[in-house]
Enzyme design. Sequence first.
Site, PDB file in Angstrom:
ATOM      1  N   VAL A 187       0.845  -1.339  -0.117  1.00  0.00           N
ATOM      2  CA  VAL A 187       0.005   0.123  -0.051  1.00  0.00           C
ATOM      3  C   VAL A 187       0.914   1.215   0.030  1.00  0.00           C
ATOM      4  O   VAL A 187       0.372   2.413  -0.345  1.00  0.00           O
ATOM      5  CB  VAL A 187      -0.740   0.028   1.123  1.00  0.00           C
ATOM      6  CG1 VAL A 187      -2.024  -0.983   1.188  1.00  0.00           C
ATOM      7  CG2 VAL A 187      -0.118   0.120   2.475  1.00  0.00           C
ATOM      8  N   LYS A 188       2.102   1.149   0.050  1.00  0.00           N
ATOM      9  CA  LYS A 188       2.857   2.399   0.427  1.00  0.00           C
ATOM     10  C   LYS A 188       3.458   2.775  -0.947  1.00  0.00           C
ATOM     11  O   LYS A 188       2.843   2.384  -2.093  1.00  0.00           O
ATOM     12  CB  LYS A 188       4.332   1.961   1.135  1.00  0.00           C
ATOM     13  CG  LYS A 188       3.964   1.324   2.621  1.00  0.00           C
ATOM     14  CD  LYS A 188       3.348   2.475   3.544  1.00  0.00           C
ATOM     15  CE  LYS A 188       2.799   1.916   4.698  1.00  0.00           C
ATOM     16  NZ  LYS A 188       3.704   1.197   5.798  1.00  0.00           N
ATOM     17  N   ILE A 189       4.453   3.728  -1.194  1.00  0.00           N
ATOM     18  CA  ILE A 189       4.525   4.631  -2.499  1.00  0.00           C
ATOM     19  C   ILE A 189       5.254   3.576  -3.396  1.00  0.00           C
ATOM     20  O   ILE A 189       4.753   3.684  -4.623  1.00  0.00           O
ATOM     21  CB  ILE A 189       5.259   5.833  -2.290  1.00  0.00           C
ATOM     22  CG1 ILE A 189       4.687   6.663  -1.095  1.00  0.00           C
ATOM     23  CG2 ILE A 189       5.525   6.556  -3.661  1.00  0.00           C
ATOM     24  CD1 ILE A 189       3.519   7.191  -1.520  1.00  0.00           C
TER      25      ILE A 189
END
Length: 378
Positions: A187-189
């Site tokens: 879900v992070k960048i």
Amino acid sequence: MIPYGRQSISDEDVAAVVAVLWSDFLTQGPAVPRFEGEVARIVGAGHAVAVNSATSALHIACLALGLGTGDVLWTVPNTFVASANCGLYCGAAVDFVDIDPVTLNMSVSALTAKLVAAERAGRLPKVIVPVHFAGEPCDMAAIGALARRYGVRVIEDASHAIGARQGGRMVGDCAHSDVTVFSFHPVKIVTTAEGGMAVTQDAALAERMALFRSHGITRDPALMRGEVDGPWSYQQLELGYNYRMTDLQAALGLSQLSRLEAFIARRQELAARYDRLLAGLPVGRPHRDGANLSALHLYPVQVARRAEVFHALRGAGVGVNVHYHPVHLQPYYRALGFAVGQFPVAEGYYDRAITLPLHPMLTEAEQDHVVASLKAAL
Ligand SMILES: *Cc1c(COP(=O)(O)O)cnc(C)c1O
């Protein structure tokens, strides 16, 4: 369900991972140092240590800074539990600094007041962990100045913020901190499936973090103590862990990094579109400082009757989430003595907080559905 966050995987990402599968090394091969070098180059750090999660990166950063029994670590309540747990892993006590109601990041005035009181009480923290919430950088110049004045070490939890900028500098250049930590959860960048990295300008700290990453073992004769039996010898110098990243993960991360700017640009476009579509509604929109470039990991808004709005949106197929349940109110932390009312800004924010979907794969049609569903729920 439209997810609040998700990965974007390209054919090039798949090819990069498959190439490692056919290569000589699945782990402890050349992809990990290449990934470390590329992250260090992008963020302007001298050294990087890749690990299997940001949680592990926080742990080895605390260990390398010498955090231990009798010490204290401070972070914010408005974060994922890992920002605090790393202190407990080391046997230290954990305490919290309330957030600023506008930025939702560590409040500089609350930090100042708490440092003054702690110095008087002879109980200054050894480490503070500011968190760049939603990808918006904390006021690191102010936090770094306070840390220097009180002799406190700083670990930036930049799990949300790889690629973010503050003024002319990149988050991760450690201009105002000892170590900066990134997460590569999907879900992070950018993602490596599971993964994290600790970056620093301090070669000795990097060396210690690398030691803790892999059992506390060194194969470097220059670091060995006493008699060395032969060229087969390795020595365990510390009680470390197996926190290593695999070459499969590093290859995925390297390939993802080539799209870091594109990912953030798309998040910026979608966030600006939310800003426009939500204007005029009774919704608190996230603050963004014009001098910063947020990595926009999250688009957190504030609404009245949050629980009702949450249920209505989930019912409409919108995968809203809440960031964050204040860490000090988790049962584990309540059992340590924390209670409601201790950090009122974080608690008040939590009561109204709801995170709308934001990720590079989100379509404008999906976004329109999110906004229409939110309007109906309000
Ligand atoms: C995701 C996250 C972590 C932990 O990251 P992992 O890579 O899943 O261990 C730590 N801190 C914050 C603020 C996070 O959002």
